[in-house]
Design an enzyme around this catalytic site. Structure first.
Site, PDB file in Angstrom:
ATOM      1  N   SER A 181       0.808  -1.221   0.000  1.00 45.70           N
ATOM      2  CA  SER A 181       0.000   0.000   0.000  1.00 45.70           C
ATOM      3  C   SER A 181       0.842   1.273   0.000  1.00 45.70           C
ATOM      4  O   SER A 181       0.344   2.346  -0.273  1.00 45.70           O
ATOM      5  CB  SER A 181      -0.950  -0.004   1.206  1.00 45.70           C
ATOM      6  OG  SER A 181      -0.224   0.181   2.388  1.00 45.70           O
TER       7      SER A 181
ATOM      8  N   LYS B 257       0.663   4.603   6.822  1.00 44.26           N
ATOM      9  CA  LYS B 257      -0.017   5.410   5.801  1.00 44.26           C
ATOM     10  C   LYS B 257       0.416   6.862   5.917  1.00 44.26           C
ATOM     11  O   LYS B 257       0.971   7.284   6.919  1.00 44.26           O
ATOM     12  CB  LYS B 257      -1.551   5.336   5.995  1.00 44.26           C
ATOM     13  CG  LYS B 257      -2.168   3.978   5.724  1.00 44.26           C
ATOM     14  CD  LYS B 257      -2.265   3.682   4.243  1.00 44.26           C
ATOM     15  CE  LYS B 257      -2.906   2.319   4.013  1.00 44.26           C
ATOM     16  NZ  LYS B 257      -2.073   1.212   4.543  1.00 44.26           N
TER      17      LYS B 257
END
Lengths: 223, 223
Positions: free
Chosen positions: B146, B184
């Site tokens: 990701s 993230k």
DNA sequence: TGACAAACCACACATTTGTGTGGTATATAT
DNA sequence: ATATATACCACACAAATGTGTGGTTTGTCA
């Protein structure tokens, strides 16, 4: 005089006695260097030696001998000591053993990396490298985006293990014939020739002549 | 009994005397822990202390006191000593200070990271971190793709500095409400709310509730 | 209440360790 | 020929350091 040999990538036998092992440190006698190397090793093992431990392991029967060496090495700026304090031997950065120099650009004219280009040091102590010495490893700061698909981006520190050959698909630091160094993936063709491949579709493969300086063993990125 | 608190991310004041600072090491009195912490720091500084140095800096007027502590800590397996050898204090891996634990998965049920999940240690010594202690930093092994566009790929070691807040655009380790931890990028909307954004077009932004465990300071990748 | 461990102190003693003085031999430089 | 540096040794001495014995106080546990 300007050309201090440093991190030369040669296949010649290392550690010839008449030649300085710690490149960049000139003016050491072979014997002095032997003492320094012992101290380097010991300091790396977390507990610096006493002068009697040095004498014992190096075969001197007198503490005075060791003192002479320590004095000489201290005068040459390779180590620092504190008076009347046991084991108080500190290596200066120049002499430090388990540190990988982070190099910047490459000196033109030869496949040697310039001593002057050192930007800093990385500790090899535990760092996934398994005790590689300064002789075996160096680091480069990555420029450009040619390896971006391999997760290597501008500013990363690429730790390179020096070796003249590598296998298919390994990422290597290669020296091109214009004395430029690049980080690329090594690939073999069906004809058993090798070429360098970027990890970025925008870059064509390099089919020119090149030599391998070493292979990538670690990437470090600081935010 | 199984729940050893470890690397708890709390905003509560650290180092309350009644609570163990070195999580995972139980059975230490606060005073014993104080001595251990001092030794940790000193050993990290390359020259372990003498018992008189310990006594001096910790305010004991007797070497015997220090000996009592050293004996206690040695019996508890936190350090090793060599007889009649000055400064011969070795920390066991459990007690080692300047090592960052590499953690794997996250313990379900609480925002604590499980002691049992430690996969190894990284040396903080010189490693671009500027002497962060074990209290301030931990590491996670990256899973998934990701963050691939930020050059962070599966298998990387992400070194996280613990902090409850972060700035717009910083990469953070965030704890989601299902007790999952992800790496993230933190982003702020026009309304001054925050959300988490992957560095991969195939992943949608995370708008769920989350808390910040810390921010990414270093990435290490081993080949 | 007694036993015990933690948490200290004082001090003597032995060993380790650093320091200092004075030497010898061999080169190399002036 | 003399000075200087390297490369050692021997040994004495003092300071640093580890060890050991024997205390006191406080709190906990049985």
């Amino acid at each position: 005089m300007k050309e201090k040999p440093f991190l030369t990538h040669s296949t010649a036998p290392k550690r010839r006695c008449s030649v300085s092992t710690l490149s960049g440190v000139e003016g050491l006698t072979p014997k002095q260097e032997r003492v320094l190397n012992f101290i380097r090793k010991k300091v790396g093992e977390r507990l610096p030696p006493t002068i009697r431990e040095i004498a014992g392991e190096l075969g001197f029967s007198s503490t005075g001998t060791v003192r002479d060496y320590l004095k000489a090495l201290e005068q040459k700026g390779l180590l620092k000591r504190t008076n009347n304090k046991s084991r108080a031997i500190e290596l200066s950065a120049r002499a430090s053993f388990n540190k990988i120099p982070v190099l910047g650009t490459i000196m033109a004219g030869s496949p040697n990396l310039a001593y002057e280009e050192i930007q800093g040091y990385i500790d090899t102590d535990d760092l996934f490298l398994g005790r590689l010495s300064q002789d075996d490893v160096f680091a480069l700061r990555v420029k450009g985006d040619s390896m971006i698909e391999a997760g290597i981006i501008e500013g990363d520190i690429a730790v390179i293990k020096k070796q003249p050959t590598a296998f298919h698909r390994e990422i290597v630091a290669a020296l091109l014939d214009n004395n430029e160094v690049t980080l690329k993936r090594l690939r073999r063709t069906r004809n058993n020739t090798f070429f360098l491949e970027a990890a970025n579709k925008n870059y064509p493969p390099i089919e020119k002549k090149f030599s391998i300086m070493g292979k990538l063993v670690t990437v470090i990125r600081k935010y």
